[in-house]
Write an enzyme that holds these catalytic residues in place. Structure first.
Site, PDB file in Angstrom:
ATOM      1  N   ARG A  40       0.764  -1.251  -0.013  1.00 47.80           N
ATOM      2  CA  ARG A  40      -0.051  -0.107  -0.074  1.00 47.80           C
ATOM      3  C   ARG A  40       0.820   1.282   0.053  1.00 47.80           C
ATOM      4  O   ARG A  40       1.995   1.312   0.735  1.00 47.80           O
ATOM      5  CB  ARG A  40      -0.791   0.174   1.269  1.00 47.80           C
ATOM      6  CG  ARG A  40      -2.099  -1.137   1.173  1.00 47.80           C
ATOM      7  CD  ARG A  40      -2.835  -1.289   2.498  1.00 47.80           C
ATOM      8  NE  ARG A  40      -3.926  -1.972   2.244  1.00 47.80           N
ATOM      9  CZ  ARG A  40      -3.954  -3.063   2.506  1.00 47.80           C
ATOM     10  NH1 ARG A  40      -2.891  -3.953   2.504  1.00 47.80           N
ATOM     11  NH2 ARG A  40      -5.359  -3.868   2.317  1.00 47.80           N
ATOM     12  N   SER A 155     -19.184 -15.929  15.430  1.00 51.93           N
ATOM     13  CA  SER A 155     -18.879 -14.681  14.702  1.00 51.93           C
ATOM     14  C   SER A 155     -19.225 -14.963  13.561  1.00 51.93           C
ATOM     15  O   SER A 155     -18.655 -15.966  12.693  1.00 51.93           O
ATOM     16  CB  SER A 155     -17.353 -14.474  14.800  1.00 51.93           C
ATOM     17  OG  SER A 155     -16.834 -13.272  14.117  1.00 51.93           O
ATOM     18  N   SER A 207     -18.875  -3.812   4.868  1.00 51.80           N
ATOM     19  CA  SER A 207     -18.469  -2.555   4.280  1.00 51.80           C
ATOM     20  C   SER A 207     -17.665  -2.978   2.817  1.00 51.80           C
ATOM     21  O   SER A 207     -17.520  -1.987   1.993  1.00 51.80           O
ATOM     22  CB  SER A 207     -17.247  -1.785   5.193  1.00 51.80           C
ATOM     23  OG  SER A 207     -16.291  -2.469   5.314  1.00 51.80           O
ATOM     24  N   HIS A 235     -20.952   1.116   9.454  1.00 50.53           N
ATOM     25  CA  HIS A 235     -21.341   1.336   8.114  1.00 50.53           C
ATOM     26  C   HIS A 235     -22.891   1.622   7.996  1.00 50.53           C
ATOM     27  O   HIS A 235     -23.393   1.904   6.687  1.00 50.53           O
ATOM     28  CB  HIS A 235     -20.819   0.593   6.975  1.00 50.53           C
ATOM     29  CG  HIS A 235     -19.271   0.485   6.911  1.00 50.53           C
ATOM     30  ND1 HIS A 235     -18.712   1.436   6.214  1.00 50.53           N
ATOM     31  CD2 HIS A 235     -18.231  -0.173   7.873  1.00 50.53           C
ATOM     32  CE1 HIS A 235     -17.232   1.280   6.359  1.00 50.53           C
ATOM     33  NE2 HIS A 235     -17.129   0.092   7.401  1.00 50.53           N
ATOM     34  N   THR A 263     -19.451   4.306  15.014  1.00 49.28           N
ATOM     35  CA  THR A 263     -18.420   5.102  14.892  1.00 49.28           C
ATOM     36  C   THR A 263     -18.614   6.586  14.605  1.00 49.28           C
ATOM     37  O   THR A 263     -19.985   6.862  14.203  1.00 49.28           O
ATOM     38  CB  THR A 263     -17.413   4.731  13.687  1.00 49.28           C
ATOM     39  OG1 THR A 263     -16.265   5.443  13.593  1.00 49.28           O
ATOM     40  CG2 THR A 263     -18.009   4.750  12.297  1.00 49.28           C
ATOM     41  N   LYS A 266     -17.279   8.121  10.276  1.00 50.05           N
ATOM     42  CA  LYS A 266     -17.947   7.731   8.821  1.00 50.05           C
ATOM     43  C   LYS A 266     -19.142   8.756   8.571  1.00 50.05           C
ATOM     44  O   LYS A 266     -18.992  10.196   8.284  1.00 50.05           O
ATOM     45  CB  LYS A 266     -18.346   6.517   8.543  1.00 50.05           C
ATOM     46  CG  LYS A 266     -16.995   5.500   8.574  1.00 50.05           C
ATOM     47  CD  LYS A 266     -17.173   4.294   8.468  1.00 50.05           C
ATOM     48  CE  LYS A 266     -15.969   3.483   8.430  1.00 50.05           C
ATOM     49  NZ  LYS A 266     -14.870   3.460   9.689  1.00 50.05           N
ATOM     50  N   THR A 295      -6.761   4.566  27.927  1.00 50.46           N
ATOM     51  CA  THR A 295      -6.554   5.358  26.801  1.00 50.46           C
ATOM     52  C   THR A 295      -7.085   6.750  26.995  1.00 50.46           C
ATOM     53  O   THR A 295      -8.231   6.871  27.535  1.00 50.46           O
ATOM     54  CB  THR A 295      -7.319   4.635  25.517  1.00 50.46           C
ATOM     55  OG1 THR A 295      -6.636   3.482  25.373  1.00 50.46           O
ATOM     56  CG2 THR A 295      -7.168   5.435  24.248  1.00 50.46           C
ATOM     57  N   THR A 296      -6.414   7.760  26.523  1.00 50.59           N
ATOM     58  CA  THR A 296      -6.743   9.201  26.543  1.00 50.59           C
ATOM     59  C   THR A 296      -7.992   9.324  25.967  1.00 50.59           C
ATOM     60  O   THR A 296      -8.230   8.886  24.865  1.00 50.59           O
ATOM     61  CB  THR A 296      -5.553  10.163  25.878  1.00 50.59           C
ATOM     62  OG1 THR A 296      -4.382  10.030  26.695  1.00 50.59           O
ATOM     63  CG2 THR A 296      -6.042  11.569  26.116  1.00 50.59           C
ATOM     64  N   THR A 381      -7.537  -7.113   3.320  1.00 47.53           N
ATOM     65  CA  THR A 381      -8.909  -6.524   3.531  1.00 47.53           C
ATOM     66  C   THR A 381     -10.211  -7.402   2.765  1.00 47.53           C
ATOM     67  O   THR A 381     -11.148  -7.356   3.610  1.00 47.53           O
ATOM     68  CB  THR A 381      -8.837  -5.171   2.905  1.00 47.53           C
ATOM     69  OG1 THR A 381      -7.874  -4.334   3.409  1.00 47.53           O
ATOM     70  CG2 THR A 381     -10.019  -4.625   3.134  1.00 47.53           C
TER      71      THR A 381
END
Length: 425
Positions: A40, A155, A207, A235, A263, A266, A295-296, A381
């Site tokens: 990539r 799953s 997605s 998504h 999220t 998006k 985590t901050t 991916t």
């Protein structure tokens, strides 16, 4: 402590073994990736505020105007005036950073108000804000699978990497059911004792293929076999349902899914992730997930922008309607030219290529010759042999933009041999 002489001896290469050539090993890994066509590269893009989906690509000291066709900023909310105003206001009011983790100085009124907006959006008791959708999935699935005694996680085979990593983190038994195959899922559920804790993990919109998960059927099986449901709406949220609550809202299933992950990066145009669930489940994840605890927290400026974005998307269907109209127009144009559009009932428009080298060559030519920015979607991916271009129309793409994209793809994909020859060279 050993003497200096003894220490030096320990550090000398052992003559009985070949010393590891780290640089050569890493070079070999990268060379193999390039030979497979899966290496990539990053395009240096400068988006133009107020002019999405157009932008500028930086090439050395030069620049090239481009049109972006691979952004997940599905509704262009990253440049919406209400979002920008809210972020400017928060920046001037409280500054840039959050100040720490959520437990130590990093919870602000913006974070709390955002969680209230998210729980209202999904019709749940509570929500928990995380730094990304990846972290939300990893934290929630890892914690729930670890906290439930003898838990079995089922799953979907096409689940996102963040879900897979979260399930691995749980260190409990896990099985994979064939993608969207309800007969296979029921077979796996029926083989387990009814009283055993079970969690079914799946997505609302997958997605890379653009297909929907059978949420109603999964919920029915979960009720029958005493399982809890975990749906990734990353998504789907903002893009479906009367108020943008996602595919769950569109399908009239609010209140039937136990945990929803989503999220802010998006459809809502900023960054961050979250889960929406019962107050009890959110509290368990908040209290036990190390990747949340340590985590901050996201900047309050980002949280303020997310609040404004969610409120706008809940109140307005104009962006959703325009997006879906453009997706339908693009699909019709691709189909009319005989281009290899993969079946997709959602807003995602995948065009099959089937070879990583050719896929990258096509994307490179789209950029160089037409100023059309699309990134190749290659392994890991998607599975090898299913490489594709993943097109994401937005409300701001014009019909002229779409026609130009279809014309360019027709010209290039009708010259497969020339593309393959150029790639081989």
């Amino acid at each position: 402590m050993p003497s200096d002489e003894a220490f030096d001896r320990q550090c000398l290469p052992n003559p009985e073994f070949d010393a590891m050539n780290y640089d050569q090993h890493f070079d070999d890994l990268l060379h193999r990736l390039k030979a497979e066509g899966n290496y990539r590269t990053f395009a240096e893009i400068k988006r133009e505020c107020g002019n999405f989906p157009n932008g500028i690509r930086r090439i050395g000291e030069g620049e090239q105007p481009i049109t972006v066709w691979c952004s997940n900023d599905y509704l262009a909310m990253a440049q919406h005036p209400a979002v920008l105003l809210a972020m400017h206001s928060a920046l001037d009011t409280v500054g840039a950073g959050s100040g720490g983790t959520r437990n130590i100085a990093g919870t602000t009124v913006y974070h709390v108000d955002l969680e209230r907006e998210l729980s209202a959006l999904h019709g749940t008791e509570a929500a928990l804000l995380c730094t990304s959708g990846y972290v939300a999935n990893e934290a929630a699935l890892g914690t729930l699978g670890r906290m439930l005694p003898d838990c079995l996680i089922l799953s979907d085979a096409f689940n996102h990497a963040s879900m897979i990593d979260g399930i691995k983190t749980a260190r409990c038994e896990r099985v994979v059911f064939r993608h969207n195959d309800m007969a296979h899922l029921e077979e796996l559920l029926a083989a387990q004792p009814l009283e055993r804790p079970k969690l079914i993990a799946f997505e609302s919109v997958y997605s890379m293929d653009g297909d929907f998960g059978p949420i109603a059927e999964i919920c029915a099986l979960a009720r029958q076999y005493n399982a809890i449901t975990y749906c990734d709406e990353v998504h789907g949220v903002g893009l479906y349902g009367k108020t943008g609550g996602g595919v769950i809202e569109r399908d009239g299933l609010v209140g039937q899914v136990d945990v929803i992950s989503g999220t802010l990066a998006k459809a809502f145009g900023v960054m961050g992730g979250y889960i929406a669930a019962s107050a009890r489940i959110c509290d368990v994840v908040r209290s036990f997930a190390s990747n949340f605890i340590f985590t901050t927290s996201v900047s309050p400026v980002i949280a303020a922008g997310a609040i404004a974005s969610i409120r706008h998307v809940r109140a307005s269907s104009a962006e959703r309607d325009a997006l879906h109209a453009n997706a339908a127009y693009l699909k019709a144009g691709l189909t009319g030219r005989g281009l290899p559009l993969m079946p997709s009932p959602s807003h995602i428009v995948p065009v099959r290529v089937g070879d990583p080298v050719r896929c990258k060559a096509l994307c490179d030519r789209l950029m160089a010759e037409y100023g059309i920015y699309v990134q190749p979607i290659n392994y890991p991916t998607v599975p090898k042999g299913t490489e594709r271009m993943r097109l994401t129309p937005s409300p701001q793409h014009t019909r002229a933009d779409i026609d130009r994209l279809v014309d360019a793809l027709t010209a290039l994909m009708g010259l497969n041999s020339a593309v393959e020859t150029q790639a081989a060279e």
